[in-house]
Design an enzyme around this catalytic site. Sequence first.
Site, PDB file in Angstrom:
ATOM      1  N   GLU A 140      10.522  -2.031  -2.560  1.00 43.93           N
ATOM      2  CA  GLU A 140      10.407  -3.433  -2.160  1.00 43.93           C
ATOM      3  C   GLU A 140       9.180  -3.541  -1.277  1.00 43.93           C
ATOM      4  O   GLU A 140       9.081  -2.854  -0.262  1.00 43.93           O
ATOM      5  CB  GLU A 140      11.654  -3.883  -1.401  1.00 43.93           C
ATOM      6  CG  GLU A 140      11.606  -5.335  -0.980  1.00 43.93           C
ATOM      7  CD  GLU A 140      12.553  -5.637   0.151  1.00 43.93           C
ATOM      8  OE1 GLU A 140      12.120  -6.324   1.104  1.00 43.93           O
ATOM      9  OE2 GLU A 140      13.705  -5.197   0.096  1.00 43.93           O
ATOM     10  N   CYS A 198      11.481  -9.733   5.064  1.00 38.73           N
ATOM     11  CA  CYS A 198      10.806  -9.717   3.764  1.00 38.73           C
ATOM     12  C   CYS A 198      11.009 -11.018   3.008  1.00 38.73           C
ATOM     13  O   CYS A 198      10.285 -11.298   2.051  1.00 38.73           O
ATOM     14  CB  CYS A 198      11.290  -8.536   2.929  1.00 38.73           C
ATOM     15  SG  CYS A 198      13.062  -8.269   2.997  1.00 38.73           S
ATOM     16  N   GLN A 202       0.829  -1.206   0.000  1.00 38.44           N
ATOM     17  CA  GLN A 202       0.000   0.000   0.000  1.00 38.44           C
ATOM     18  C   GLN A 202       0.866   1.260   0.000  1.00 38.44           C
ATOM     19  O   GLN A 202       0.640   2.194  -0.775  1.00 38.44           O
ATOM     20  CB  GLN A 202      -0.923  -0.011   1.226  1.00 38.44           C
ATOM     21  CG  GLN A 202      -1.823   1.212   1.331  1.00 38.44           C
ATOM     22  CD  GLN A 202      -2.672   1.202   2.596  1.00 38.44           C
ATOM     23  OE1 GLN A 202      -2.467   0.390   3.507  1.00 38.44           O
ATOM     24  NE2 GLN A 202      -3.635   2.101   2.668  1.00 38.44           N
TER      25      GLN A 202
END
Length: 527
Positions: free
Chosen positions: A264, A301, A243
């Site tokens: 990223e 991540c 977002q």
Amino acid sequence: MTIQGTMIIGHERRLGTAGSIKAIDPSTNTEMEPSFGLANSDDVDDACELARLAFDTYRETTPEQRAVFLESIADEIMALGSDLLDRAHRETGLPMARLEGERGRTMNQLRLFAKVVRDGHYLNATLDSALPERAPPRPDLRLRKIALGPVAVFGASNFPLAFSVAGGDTASALAAGCPVVVKAHSAHLGTSELVAQAVQSAARKCNMPVGVFSCLIGDGRQIGQELVSHPAIQAVGFTGSRQGGMALMRTAAQRHQPIPVYAEMSSINPVFLMPHALTNKTAQIATGFVDSLTLGVGQFCTNPGLVIAIDSHELDQFLDAARTAMQAKAAATMLTPGIHQAYVKGTAQLKQVAGVTEIAEGQAASPSQACAAQAQLLSCNAPQFLSQPELRDEVFGPASLVVRCASLDEMQTVAESLEGQLTATVHATAADYDYVQPLLPVLERKAGRILFNGFPTGVEVCHAMVHGGPFPSTSDSRTTSVGATAIDRFLRPVCYQAFPAELLPASLRDDNPLGLARVVDGALVVK
């Protein structure tokens, strides 16, 4: 160096006047001193204008000058000593051993880019001699890469050092010759101020132009949008949510002069378990998987959020071993109250999806643990996974979904259904290679890094690393945010045609004063 709640704008320490904010200790969910003043529009403009004014001077510093600057930043960060680690520990809940390792990685990144600058390969210096006798004649043509311009960098929540104020985006941008304006993350304000002071100190000691570095503190949406909108900014480095990344991309695209955003964002990092690997290394794979899933409370991540395997007795054995390993994992503090709330909500929503069953849980948090996450392992079959797109959404934290496939063909179909990923992992023995071969082209299209017989958490800082991938893992699949080639994001090529020798940049002169390896008339020439 002390924490005073101030921003760094050029050589100035400035207290923001647009309100105030305090850092949060996530282990107790309580505020920490001091208050940090928030930036206003004038602060953003001052930082960006200083960067604009510094650009032409900074981009033409010699490779040695920039390399020494990067190494000086690493030295200044190290000189912060335990004050930096203590503050980072209190602001993030991360253990000291993890923070010591992250500090080492941060310094390694800076020193890697110092080497990259000294080597000079990033310039891509290329010379094509004039061919006056050819019809039509060819003029003398020479190419080098130059810096794009001032770069806006957004600190990440999950890496207070390595992806923050002096992290990989800042290091690669400074190495390229780009001044940097950082938007500090509200999750680690004091840590960010200390590191920003270290960068400022290094800039002064190395006689860098005043606007080479600034660090702003402010409302993420307002200040972030103003920063990306500012005409002085020529590129953006971002690590965070899909977002947030998409919002910055829209702003950058709508400017009078659009600029690139290297974001990223979202990845679930699938792990494919091949039949013979499960048969031969069940317990080993299960233990490694759970350790990877829960490392750093799952706040990487590259966290393995999806497991794909053939439904079989061997898979049941894997799940039994994973259950045992997960039940031994204690609940641990997440980085911020907001991240914890999102994790709790995300796992609850997964459990409510039709066909999803619970396989295992880690230990529950005690009443005294604020913002602590309990690890979760869930399961569904392939048709359920393929028919319900929400099962492909990232849940940031120590949760993973096992997809049971009826066949290798169904496993291939699941792979094809995935969005772009930072990583894809395959566990296989030599007896599985015939099964793996048709899967590899799919994984090459889906991921930036493909691993064999390992786990994706842990991103090496080196020349060959790719920490990027197709959308939505990143906004530009041609780039990486970790490794030597991260510098390429902040460069562009310029061709010099029929230039007087006296006006050529040093990297393109006939006498090659920088001693670069260059391509001359199509051949690599190493001086």
